[in-house]
Design a protein around this motif. Structure first.
Motif, short mmCIF file in Angstrom:
data_model
loop_
_atom_site.label_atom_id
_atom_site.label_comp_id
_atom_site.label_asym_id
_atom_site.label_seq_id
_atom_site.Cartn_x
_atom_site.Cartn_y
_atom_site.Cartn_z
N ARG A 40 0.84 -1.21 0.00
CA ARG A 40 0.00 0.00 0.00
C ARG A 40 0.87 1.25 0.00
NH1 ARG A 40 -2.92 -3.42 3.55
NH2 ARG A 40 -2.06 -2.42 5.41
N PHE A 41 1.99 1.19 0.71
CA PHE A 41 2.91 2.33 0.75
C PHE A 41 3.50 2.58 -0.63
CE2 PHE A 41 7.43 3.56 1.08
CZ PHE A 41 7.28 4.84 1.58
N VAL A 42 3.85 1.49 -1.32
CA VAL A 42 4.46 1.61 -2.65
C VAL A 42 3.49 2.25 -3.64
CG1 VAL A 42 5.36 0.29 -4.62
CG2 VAL A 42 6.07 -0.30 -2.30
N GLU A 43 2.21 1.93 -3.49
CA GLU A 43 1.21 2.44 -4.42
C GLU A 43 0.97 3.94 -4.28
OE1 GLU A 43 -2.13 0.05 -3.55
OE2 GLU A 43 -1.33 -1.75 -4.54
N VAL A 44 1.29 4.51 -3.12
CA VAL A 44 1.10 5.94 -2.90
C VAL A 44 2.28 6.70 -3.52
CG1 VAL A 44 0.90 7.76 -1.17
CG2 VAL A 44 -0.18 5.54 -0.78
N GLY A 45 2.01 7.74 -4.26
CA GLY A 45 3.06 8.50 -4.92
C GLY A 45 3.99 9.17 -3.93
#
Length: 264
Positions: A40-45
């Motif tokens: 989920r962290f990776v998906e956030v810009g």
């Protein structure tokens, strides 16, 4: 044989470097829920479109489920995301993880430089720093953990217990280790056996130079074949050490094997 034992002991030291008492550290694994949170962290810009760096240390702490969950993110990270996996035993990582990473071997720093850094950082004498560094197999960051009094006390207890064999009764020795994580005492036991093998072959002890006299005395009692078999047996035991069915029986069995190897 001494070289093989040293290699196994290095791996053991890597495992035991994060081991603590059972109450202090209930889990030493990176679990699947943590990896899913990472996804989920990776998906956030990134802030203002910048790059993101994700550090996983130690990467060997990934269990089977979490390692499998990490694969897709490693293959197709969102945006300018980079992963840095730190592993003292890269062979312990699944081949699928290793195949998706660029390997960058890092050599240990020179002993003098490591001792100087550790002494200054921990505020101890060079002699004490050298002793910690030896016990950690030459790794300064692992050695730094001995600045924690709890860690240093546990390590000292384990070494003194092992050095007392075979004169000390096995049951008494197992009692002394009852409050220590199996991974921790097993890691130290593997370094102890490695040093016994080195001394038996005429070399100097690597992990416990301050116990050289005792190691030489013990090495004269047993044969190299017995120490080699013990080293191999401890290697097998290490593969189940994170999930022992009966930690007490595991300790007694390992100590009996050490006693028998010294009498062979």
């Amino acid at each position: 044989a001494p070289a093989a034992a040293d290699e196994a002991a290095d791996e053991a030291e890597g495992r035991s470097s994060t081991a603590r008492s059972r109450s202090a550290k209930p889990s030493r694994e990176i679990k699947i829920d943590q990896v899913r949170a990472l996804e989920r962290f990776v998906e956030v810009g990134g802030h203002r479109g910048g790059s993101k760096l994700i550090l996983i240390d130690p990467a060997e702490a990934l269990n089977t489920a979490s390692a499998n969950a990490l694969l897709k993110t490693l293959e197709e990270p969102a945006g300018s995301t980079r992963f840095l996996l730190v592993a003292s035993r890269p062979d312990a990582l699944p081949a699928t993880i290793r195949s998706r990473c660029a390997m960058l071997p890092l050599a240990a720093p020179p002993i003098d430089a490591a001792v100087g850094w550790l002494a200054a950082d921990a505020g101890v004498s060079a002699e004490q720093a050298a002793q910690w560094l030896a016990a950690a197999g030459g790794s300064p960051l692992r050695a730094k953990r001995f600045a924690d009094p709890t860690e240093a006390t546990a390590h000292r207890l384990i070494v003194e217990t092992l050095a007392g064999l075979p004169e000390t009764d096995v049951i008494q020795a197992a009692d002394a280790l009852s409050g220590v994580e199996p991974a921790q005492w097993l890691g130290v036991l593997q370094t102890w056996v490695a040093d016994l093998g080195r001394v038996h072959a005429g070399a100097e002890p690597r992990f416990h130079p301050d116990r050289a006299a005792r190691l030489r005395s013990l090495a004269q009692r047993g044969g190299l074949d017995g120490l080699t078999r013990l080293n191999a047996s401890l290697g097998k035991l290490a593969r189940a050490v994170d999930h022992p069915l009966n930690p007490r029986l595991m300790a007694e069995d390992a100590l009996i094997q050490l006693r028998d190897a010294l009498a062979a």
